[in-house]
Design a protein around this motif. Structure first.
Motif, short mmCIF file in Angstrom:
data_model
loop_
_atom_site.label_atom_id
_atom_site.label_comp_id
_atom_site.label_asym_id
_atom_site.label_seq_id
_atom_site.Cartn_x
_atom_site.Cartn_y
_atom_site.Cartn_z
N GLU A 113 0.83 -1.21 0.00
CA GLU A 113 0.00 0.00 0.00
C GLU A 113 0.86 1.26 0.00
OE1 GLU A 113 -2.71 -0.46 3.26
OE2 GLU A 113 -4.17 -1.58 2.05
N ALA A 114 2.06 1.17 0.57
CA ALA A 114 2.97 2.32 0.58
C ALA A 114 3.62 2.54 -0.78
CB ALA A 114 4.04 2.13 1.65
N PRO A 179 20.79 3.22 1.34
CA PRO A 179 20.06 3.58 2.57
C PRO A 179 18.57 3.84 2.35
CG PRO A 179 22.13 4.78 2.44
CD PRO A 179 21.95 4.09 1.11
N ARG A 180 18.16 4.11 1.11
CA ARG A 180 16.72 4.32 0.84
C ARG A 180 15.91 3.04 1.07
NH1 ARG A 180 17.15 6.47 -5.16
NH2 ARG A 180 18.60 4.71 -5.08
N THR A 181 16.59 1.90 1.06
CA THR A 181 15.87 0.62 1.24
C THR A 181 15.75 0.23 2.71
OG1 THR A 181 17.86 -0.78 1.15
CG2 THR A 181 16.82 -0.21 -0.96
N ILE A 182 16.28 1.06 3.62
CA ILE A 182 16.34 0.64 5.04
C ILE A 182 14.96 0.31 5.60
CG2 ILE A 182 16.81 1.48 7.39
CD1 ILE A 182 19.36 2.78 6.29
N SER A 183 14.00 1.21 5.42
CA SER A 183 12.68 1.01 6.01
C SER A 183 12.03 -0.28 5.51
CB SER A 183 11.78 2.21 5.69
OG SER A 183 10.48 1.98 6.19
N ARG A 184 12.06 -0.47 4.18
CA ARG A 184 11.45 -1.67 3.61
C ARG A 184 12.22 -2.93 4.00
NH1 ARG A 184 10.89 0.00 -2.57
NH2 ARG A 184 12.92 0.83 -2.06
N SER A 185 13.55 -2.81 4.05
CA SER A 185 14.36 -3.98 4.41
C SER A 185 14.10 -4.41 5.85
CB SER A 185 15.85 -3.67 4.22
OG SER A 185 16.14 -3.48 2.85
N ILE A 186 13.89 -3.44 6.73
CA ILE A 186 13.58 -3.77 8.13
C ILE A 186 12.26 -4.54 8.19
CG2 ILE A 186 12.87 -2.78 10.35
CD1 ILE A 186 15.08 -0.65 9.89
#
Length: 240
Positions: A113-114, A179-186
């Protein structure tokens, strides 16, 4: 009269077994549907997982109640008591597998959804198939009262643990490189961890099957000794 009571007890025992197998089938489908929601963006499956969660919770309460009544009313023999106590313990692990599957589905919905073009950076489908397979194999070992098949589930948990560690390493690499992938990777770490826990719960259930059939408690015995005991052999005692 005693024969009638005994027959009724075993009929109710069989119903309890069947209800537990039904609960397990629902949980297995929850794991696979949660992963399909993540991998393919089929978000209608999230609602299906939530509906199955309600059914699983109802079954847990009903089965627990039945077990208490069967023990209180019938003074079951040692073998039947082991079966009832094993189902009671496995119920908790099975319900927790369902909880972890719900976590996977919820995070999958949030990710898609994001970002409508979201694609998982790490392939977790194999891990999800593996833990769903462990649930299925533990249920099959339970249904067939097969301790050797149950021991194989305990061994399979080692493979799932290795996959979890490999997935974690991959996701850390992605986060460092971009670093842009941090949120999704977490979020993906959260999903991989949930799958690893499902594997742990399936292993616990398999250990309970061995106890149910043989009366041997193989918890904390290690994989090799679990396999030996499942075959009816004595465990190796390691020198301290």
């Amino acid at each position: 009269m005693l024969e009638h009571t005994n027959k009724q007890f075993h009929t109710e025992l069989e119903t309890t077994r069947s209800m537990f197998l039904q609960m397990g089938g629902l949980v297995e489908s929850m794991v696979l549907d949660g992963m399909r929601a993540l991998a393919d963006g089929e978000l209608d499956l999230v609602d299906k997982v939530r509906e199955h969660e309600r059914q699983v919770n109802q079954l847990e309460v009903s089965i627990d109640e039945r077990i208490g009544q069967l023990i209180a009313r019938n003074q079951p023999t040692a073998v039947d008591l082991r079966l009832l106590l094993s189902i009671s313990k496995m119920l908790t692990d099975m319900e927790r597998c369902g909880d972890e599957a719900v976590k996977v589905a919820k995070v999958a919905r949030r990710l898609h959804e994001a970002d409508s073009s979201y694609e998982p950076v790490v392939e977790l489908r194999h891990m999800a198939d593996a833990v769903a397979g462990m649930i299925r194999a533990a249920l099959d070992a339970f249904a067939r009262e097969d301790p050797v098949a149950a021991a194989q589930v305990v061994r399979n948990d080692k493979d799932v643990d290795r996959e979890w560690k490999a997935a974690l390493r991959h996701m850390i690499t992605y986060m460092i490189e971009d670093p842009r992938t941090i949120s999704r990777s977490i979020d993906l770490v959260f999903i991989a961890r949930a799958l690893e826990r499902i594997g742990d719960h399936a292993k616990n259930m398999a250990e309970r099957v061995i106890y149910m059939v043989l009366g041997d408690d193989v918890r904390h015995m290690g994989v090799a000794n679990t396999e030996r005991m499942a075959r009816g052999e004595a465990p190796e005692i390691k020198e301290k």
